[in-house]
Design a protein around this motif. Structure first.
Motif, mmCIF file in Angstrom:
data_model
loop_
_atom_site.group_PDB
_atom_site.id
_atom_site.type_symbol
_atom_site.label_atom_id
_atom_site.label_comp_id
_atom_site.label_asym_id
_atom_site.label_seq_id
_atom_site.Cartn_x
_atom_site.Cartn_y
_atom_site.Cartn_z
ATOM 1 N N GLY A 85 -0.663 -0.237 8.053
ATOM 2 C CA GLY A 85 -1.365 -1.465 8.273
ATOM 3 C C GLY A 85 -1.896 -1.790 9.280
ATOM 4 O O GLY A 85 -2.495 -1.035 10.128
ATOM 5 N N GLN A 101 -6.905 2.136 -2.636
ATOM 6 C CA GLN A 101 -6.926 3.376 -1.976
ATOM 7 C C GLN A 101 -5.463 4.319 -2.232
ATOM 8 O O GLN A 101 -5.420 5.437 -2.205
ATOM 9 N N GLY A 129 -6.472 -1.871 -0.254
ATOM 10 C CA GLY A 129 -5.516 -0.886 0.395
ATOM 11 C C GLY A 129 -4.785 -0.402 -0.959
ATOM 12 O O GLY A 129 -4.441 0.801 -0.769
ATOM 13 N N ALA A 187 0.413 4.395 6.146
ATOM 14 C CA ALA A 187 0.357 3.019 5.407
ATOM 15 C C ALA A 187 0.813 2.047 6.245
ATOM 16 O O ALA A 187 1.581 1.140 5.889
ATOM 17 N N VAL A 240 0.698 -1.131 -0.045
ATOM 18 C CA VAL A 240 -0.180 0.102 0.024
ATOM 19 C C VAL A 240 0.972 1.123 -0.029
ATOM 20 O O VAL A 240 0.558 2.233 -0.900
ATOM 21 N N GLY A 283 -5.342 1.967 3.332
ATOM 22 C CA GLY A 283 -4.956 0.615 3.665
ATOM 23 C C GLY A 283 -5.575 0.456 4.933
ATOM 24 O O GLY A 283 -6.772 1.054 5.603
ATOM 25 N N ASP A 284 -5.207 -0.553 5.694
ATOM 26 C CA ASP A 284 -5.984 -1.063 6.942
ATOM 27 C C ASP A 284 -6.022 -0.194 8.060
ATOM 28 O O ASP A 284 -6.984 0.010 8.990
ATOM 29 N N THR A 319 -5.583 -6.196 1.071
ATOM 30 C CA THR A 319 -4.620 -5.721 0.432
ATOM 31 C C THR A 319 -4.983 -4.951 -1.068
ATOM 32 O O THR A 319 -4.564 -3.951 -1.273
#
Length: 481
Positions: free
Chosen positions: A147, A337, A334, A145, A20, A322-323, A331
């Motif tokens: 996660g 995005q 993400g 990013a 990501v 992402g997350d 994934t």
């Protein structure tokens, strides 16, 4: 600032070097003179490359290939064993993850004009990030990013028992004979699949709810549960852990048994299991702790709230992809995005307006595709029938077993099911779910139909090739006539 500190300036600073973060940096500077840096405190390539998507699919592939061969007369007679060879499977997994060596990922970043800094990035002010004694300023944007991390439920003795998380399960070295899997979502179901492939003798799933994969259509969890049960899994629904005892727990490294046997007591029944390992697959939380978010008046726990440009509310220079933003923990979403955020950063840097749909991550809301690589496979996009009805949408459905010429050629005893959810007023598909071998390759056509809002009448002219599993599209449309 210390006497040994160093200050650098980049156009774009990305904290988090997974796929990501890589995509965000790449899209923000590609084809320009802008500069970017990725800050990563572990491995460039992130969770997906070394601990999630890639190793898990590497572990699942051999079992799926053998199951496919076992289904076909002429192939099954040549099989000497229906179970994968564990040592060969783990060796292939190590090849896929490059033995957790990220040098090729670093080389990719450098070739794309992106610098890499090893260390833990923290925000220390507007457009300002620190990595140890090094201080970095962003001219255009900072992108978070980082996660997510595995959640450990507050069960007495569980954290002290040093249970496996998904990182251990995908990087397993020691194969436990007896294991309890806590959870019934994607990670739990996929891990149960490969653990049984690799020879786990006793596998118990403790599932708090009443079905597996509860976010999907009800038939999905039923079919996956039936398959796992047939292969030896003991699935306990409505079950949570009450307490765990493991007096000799030891941090022996990823994928090693973390000590001797553990005693796991189940809440409600009071049953006690003795297992060699515990796998916690009970959800994940955004990795926002220790990022220095308090320096810019943001909470340091929970997801970062963003708009469809992926800009963090109240901070026009800060993006979260992402997350970490809590929108969709997948994934591919993400990365989607990140592509949007990178394009937004580039457009703003060049003074272009953001009117085009390419600058808005609207697919997150209602057109998210996902594949669960269990046996049978699960492929879905959009929303379920129940979700649509809860939203007040008047729907009709096409719902049937998958039985076409293409499936018979895969397996004379093929078992699969498909469902379309259609917005009656607009006559477009808003959700699609497929379960069965080979259905992973059906989901993108469904995604195109959902995102493109293709009318059902128009879909009649999208002719499926014969003889393939995709012929189920024709059968589904016929059921709507």
């Amino acid at each position: 600032m210390g006497v040994n500190s160093e200050t650098s300036t980049y156009d774009v600073v990305v904290i988090g070097g997974g796929p990501v973060g890589e995509n965000a940096a790449d899209y923000a500077i590609r084809g320009s003179e802008r500069t970017a840096v990725i800050i990563e405190h572990q491995l460039v390539g992130g969770e997906c490359s070394y601990w999630a998507c890639m190793p898990s699919k590497g572990l699942l592939g051999p079992g799926a290939a053998l199951a496919a061969a076992q289904a076909l007369p002429g192939a099954r007679e040549r099989l000497s064993d229906v179970a994968p060879d564990p040592s060969a499977v783990l060796a292939r997994r190590d090849t896929i993850t490059s033995g957790r060596d990220d040098s090729s990922q670093v080389e990719w970043a450098q070739n794309a004009g992106i610098d890499v800094i090893r260390g833990h990035g923290r925000i220390v002010g507007d457009r300002k990030v620190s990595v140890g004694d090094r201080h970095i300023r962003a001219r255009e944007a900072v992108v978070i990013a980082t996660g997510s991390i595995a959640s450990i439920p507050p069960v007495a003795g569980l954290r002290e028992a040093l249970p496996w998380t998904s990182r251990d399960a995908t990087n397993l070295i020691d194969i436990p004979e007896r294991i309890v899997v806590l959870g019934g979502g994607v990670v739990a179901c996929e891990a149960a699949t490969w653990l049984l492939d690799l020879g786990v003798r006793e596998l118990t799933m403790a599932v708090r709810g009443s079905r597996l994969l509860p976010k999907d259509e009800p038939f999905v969890g039923e079919m996956v549960a039936n398959s796992l049960t047939e292969r030896g899994a003991d699935i306990r629904f409505g079950t949570e852990l009450d307490r765990v005892e493991r007096p000799d727990a030891a941090d022996s490294g990823y994928g090693r048994l973390h000590g001797g046997p553990a005693r796991v007591t189940l809440r409600g029944s009071g049953d006690t299991l003795e297992v060699d390992e515990i796998l916690v697959a009970a959800g994940r939380a955004p990795a926002t702790a220790d990022l220095g978010l308090g320096a810019i008046d943001l909470p340091d726990t929970g997801p970062l709230t963003v708009d469809d440009h992926l800009i963090v509310s109240g901070h026009p220079w800060l993006y979260a992809v992402g997350d970490v933003n809590g929108r969709v923990a997948l994934t591919h979403m993400g990365k989607y995005q990140a592509r949007v955020a990178g394009d937004v950063i580039a457009a703003r840097a060049e003074g272009r307006n953001l009117d085009s749909s390419r600058y808005s991550a609207f697919a997150d809301h209602s057109a998210v595709p996902q594949v669960v690589f269990t046996r049978p496979e699960v492929a879905a996009v959009g929303i379920t029938e129940q979700q649509a009805r809860d939203d007040g949408v008047d729907v009709t459905v096409a719902d049937m077993d998958i039985a076409v010429a293409g499936t018979y050629l895969l397996d004379p005893e093929y078992s699969g099911h498909a469902k379309l959810v259609i917005d009656r007023a607009r006559d477009v598909i808003i959700g699609a779910t497929f379960v069965g071998a080979g259905t992973a390759e059906l989901v993108h056509s469904a995604t195109v139909a959902v995102v493109g809002e293709v009318p059902i009448e128009r879909l009649w002219h999208a002719v499926p090739s014969y003889p393939t599993v995709s012929e189920i599209w024709l059968r589904l449309l016929e059921s709507l006539r």
